[in-house]
Design an enzyme around this catalytic site. Sequence first.
Site, PDB file in Angstrom:
ATOM      1  N   HIS A 102      10.806   0.702  15.694  1.00 55.73           N
ATOM      2  CA  HIS A 102      11.326   0.240  13.678  1.00 55.73           C
ATOM      3  C   HIS A 102      11.279  -1.178  14.141  1.00 55.73           C
ATOM      4  O   HIS A 102      11.500  -2.051  13.425  1.00 55.73           O
ATOM      5  CB  HIS A 102      12.635   0.655  14.094  1.00 55.73           C
ATOM      6  N   GLU A 120       6.188  13.017   2.413  1.00 53.54           N
ATOM      7  CA  GLU A 120       6.407  12.462   4.025  1.00 53.54           C
ATOM      8  C   GLU A 120       5.713  14.022   5.456  1.00 53.54           C
ATOM      9  O   GLU A 120       5.613  13.398   6.915  1.00 53.54           O
ATOM     10  CB  GLU A 120       7.547  12.144   4.204  1.00 53.54           C
ATOM     11  N   ASP A 125       6.150   8.035   8.114  1.00 60.95           N
ATOM     12  CA  ASP A 125       6.315   9.571   8.186  1.00 60.95           C
ATOM     13  C   ASP A 125       5.141  10.452   8.192  1.00 60.95           C
ATOM     14  O   ASP A 125       5.355  11.454   9.212  1.00 60.95           O
ATOM     15  CB  ASP A 125       7.628  10.359   7.962  1.00 60.95           C
ATOM     16  N   CYS A 128       5.049   3.671  -0.302  1.00 61.69           N
ATOM     17  CA  CYS A 128       6.309   3.080  -0.255  1.00 61.69           C
ATOM     18  C   CYS A 128       6.023   2.679   1.211  1.00 61.69           C
ATOM     19  O   CYS A 128       6.662   2.550   1.592  1.00 61.69           O
ATOM     20  CB  CYS A 128       7.249   2.971  -0.866  1.00 61.69           C
TER      21      CYS A 128
END
Length: 595
Positions: free
Chosen positions: A205, A452, A476, A523
Amino acid sequence: MSIQVFGLPVSRGVAIGRAVLVASSRVDVAHYYVEPGMIEAEVRRLRRARDLVVDELTALKGDVPEDAHDELVALLDVHLMLLQDETLSEATRQWIVERHYNAEWALSSQLEVIARQFDEMEDEYLRERKGDLEQVVERVITALGRLGGGDGELGSDMPPHGQRDFAGEDPLILVANDIAPADMLKFRRSVFTGFVTDVGGRNSHTAIVARSMDIPAVVGAREASRIVTQDDWIIIDGDAGVVIVNPSPIVLEEYRFRQRQVELERARLDRLRHTPAVTLDGHPIELLANIELPSDAQAVLDAGAVGVGLFRSEFLFMNRVGHLPGEEEQYEAYSKVVKALAGLPVTIRTVDIGADKQLDRAPQQMERNDHNLNPALGLRAIRWSLSEPEMFGEQLRAILRASVHGKVRLLVPMVAQLREVRLLLEAIDRAKAQLRARAQPYLDVAIGAMIEVPAAALVLPSLLKYFDFVSIGTNDLIQYTLAIDRADEAVSHLYDPWHPAVLRLIAQTITTANAHGKDVCVCGEMAGDPAFTELLLGMGLRSFSMHPTQVSSIKKRILRVDASIWSKHVDLVCEAEDPQAIYARLQTAVPERRG
């Protein structure tokens, strides 16, 4: 003496500044800057927390049983002595006054300084006192949490969060063992010019947020947070994955020159802001932006994006201990973005909680997740929303109400099963009925599914019966296709967007959506990575969504691409054993890439 620390380069560029260490702690520590007018109140808050702990320890001394009296009283006396030692109390106060750190951050920073001094002591007894110091600090941090903010009134709100943005200050670089998503949300609003973490992979992250902020970062730098000390001058070489601690004047000047070159390139890209994104063979391309908070809306317009392709609504829910945003607060947040975009599309994703993004909730609310051994495969995204019908209903009603202010689209994360889709549509219908009963206006919005999970890509024709558009969340999709936890440093090197299975699933999803006349957008990280632009265009993608800072560089790439030529090479790349090598060779051969 100059020291080099090596890690993984995850966000390119050069950052130069003074180190700000975020120390590890066994208790959660809030990190934020205090507004100048609240400095004295924050010092009083620290002092009152210390006094509370002194009172607690003094009371404990009176309750010590006789059979362990001498030993325990001596230990408590050591803790009391440490509490009132000027090395801790006065120095902590200086962090608040000079750096505008909140009390918890100031205390943990000073703990880091003193702990290193204990580590260097030759006397074993004195070295072991570090544990006592840590316990004392954690007691004070816990007391600060009980006090809240202001002048320390129980139950009051935390003091206002400031932005460290004072004239004449040196640039700051954040150094930590790791940075939680909730802390990244706060830090991205401050003036850090780079990040360094001991742990993490290329798609952790921290890495993703650093790339989205377009600032240099190095992760997986192992002992960086122990080698670097507060206020050290450091250089981050985001291209090579090197952190240089206390560089020589010659090295410093060399990297400052490189910084200036990067700034010139950014200025050149900025000139493309209002240029339409059209390929050489005439295909108009939709460049959208990803955002986390309503305040990001202006950055979308400044970047020249033509809308919001992904509003990550879960960030409205983070850093909200025991108090999640209700319908009205969410309605105001969504409406603010929709109004700011003035007719441009805004795609709002329903809350994607789980995996590495957890909510700060009351203990009883978290109980059912305590035994979740693998949150990436557990109750997250649409699964979590369907399990919280009251919360989900509030969010759906807020999004529907915001639709009257502009073009709103609703996006649902981690769709995989048709029974979930049916429950989703029932929840949307129920939300509409509730709004009608309350005589509150709304418009019918387009509903999209995030692809995903490989299962969703494989049954896409069935899903498209129920959805108006799809968005491919490549982060993902890669994780689930390859069974790789992208936040797990031990296996993060296996996370591979160039894996043939990943590329085939993406190509298949784009082709299927186009064949059914449904809009399709990417995205995830791949959308903002120039290395994939030609391939995605060749697959038939005409809509990209990325962080606003990435729009210009992707636009520059698009303006040089003949999509029809690249469409002829997609099968060759996707079917290859080493797609990246084939793709690299093609890039040198395809005519429009020259010059």
